[in-house]
Design an enzyme around this catalytic site. Structure first.
Site, PDB file in Angstrom:
ATOM      1  N   LEU A  57     -17.454  38.595  45.228  1.00  0.00           N
ATOM      2  CA  LEU A  57     -18.684  37.801  45.255  1.00  0.00           C
ATOM      3  C   LEU A  57     -19.817  38.815  45.311  1.00  0.00           C
ATOM      4  CD1 LEU A  57     -17.864  34.980  47.861  1.00  0.00           C
ATOM      5  CD2 LEU A  57     -17.877  34.807  45.373  1.00  0.00           C
ATOM      6  N   ASP A  58     -20.932  38.509  44.653  1.00  0.00           N
ATOM      7  CA  ASP A  58     -22.062  39.429  44.679  1.00  0.00           C
ATOM      8  C   ASP A  58     -22.570  39.596  46.111  1.00  0.00           C
ATOM      9  OD1 ASP A  58     -21.901  39.490  41.931  1.00  0.00           O
ATOM     10  OD2 ASP A  58     -23.420  37.927  41.660  1.00  0.00           O
ATOM     11  N   LYS A  59     -23.327  40.651  46.302  1.00  0.00           N
ATOM     12  CA  LYS A  59     -23.855  40.937  47.644  1.00  0.00           C
ATOM     13  C   LYS A  59     -24.660  39.750  48.194  1.00  0.00           C
ATOM     14  CE  LYS A  59     -26.697  44.360  49.971  1.00  0.00           C
ATOM     15  NZ  LYS A  59     -27.545  45.531  49.772  1.00  0.00           N
ATOM     16  N   LYS A  78     -24.482  33.479  37.449  1.00  0.00           N
ATOM     17  CA  LYS A  78     -25.883  33.876  37.218  1.00  0.00           C
ATOM     18  C   LYS A  78     -26.144  34.081  35.717  1.00  0.00           C
ATOM     19  CE  LYS A  78     -26.216  36.069  41.706  1.00  0.00           C
ATOM     20  NZ  LYS A  78     -26.029  37.316  42.425  1.00  0.00           N
TER      21      LYS A  78
END
Ligand code: URA
Length: 234
Positions: A102-104, A190
């Protein structure tokens, strides 16, 4: 049978050399008897191992559900950033890793385990495991976006994305959506919205396959999977 120093290293009781030293110093007991040989073979299923009087139970596989907070990276180690593994406290295996990234700034469901086979089954591209995300979008999400996602869209990779299901929860200057995808491409959600000229401003993963984020877990918290969750997942 497993070497005593490996048993303790697997359970993250220190580096191999720290553990050897502790054993030689008499800090470790096997079945209530002090032993001083790091190479001693022990039976992880039947023997009782204790360090400074505290039992260290051996677990071959561990499975945790985490509600990942923003600001930490989904990695085992990072030279600069805080990692999800850094949030773990207490005794645990040292070979845990997060299943997928998962992205930051993304929050929500993250499975953390040392089970490589399960990880492969959940992540391999051919497996098409559903991942469900809730997101807030800067922009008005509409049925054309839903149609485009259902067809598969060009996010700049060789292939279009697989058909995805977009549910519009609220639509306006800012919209709320739930999106089901079966892939895990880099920044996929995104990039899918970017391709439609819209920006994800909040992203939370709610489920992966049969595993659903426990609403009791606050961001940054984790717990072992229940037997039932594990059975369904496997
Ligand atoms: N898609 C993204 O863009 N980011 C994530 O963290 C997960 C899916």
């Amino acid at each position: 049978m497993i070497r005593l120093d490996k048993y303790l290293a697997d359970m993250d009781m220190g580096t191999r050399s720290e553990i050897k030293k502790a054993i030689r110093q008499g800090m470790v007991k096997v079945d209530d008897v002090t032993v001083k040989k790091p190479e001693l073979k022990v039976d992880a299923d039947t023997q009782k191992i204790a360090v400074n009087g505290k039992e260290v139970v051996y677990r071959r596989m561990e499975y945790y559900m985490m509600n990942k907070p923003a600001g930490v990276v989904s990695a085992t180690k990072d030279p600069k950033e805080k990692t999800v593994l850094g949030l773990f406290k207490g005794q645990r295996r040292k070979d845990l890793f997060p299943v997928g990234r998962l992205d930051k700034d993304t929050v929500g469901l993250l499975l953390v385990t040392n089970d490589g086979e399960l990880s492969h089954r959940l992540l391999a591209p051919g497996k098409h495991v559903d991942k469900i995300y809730y997101a807030k979008i800067d922009g008005e999400v509409n049925s054309e976006d839903a149609d485009a996602f259902a067809q598969g869209i060009d996010i700049g990779d060789e292939k279009l994305t697989l058909p995805a299901r977009l549910e519009i929860l609220t639509s306006g200057k800012e919209s709320e959506i739930r999106l089901t995808i079966q892939e895990g491409r880099f920044h996929q959600v995104k990039r899918m919205f970017e391709a439609r000229g819209k920006k994800v401003i909040y992203l939370r993963r709610e489920s992966m396959g049969t595993l659903v984020l426990d609403p009791q877990l606050r961001e940054g918290e984790y717990r072992p999977l229940t037997e039932e969750e594990l059975k369904k997942l496997c």
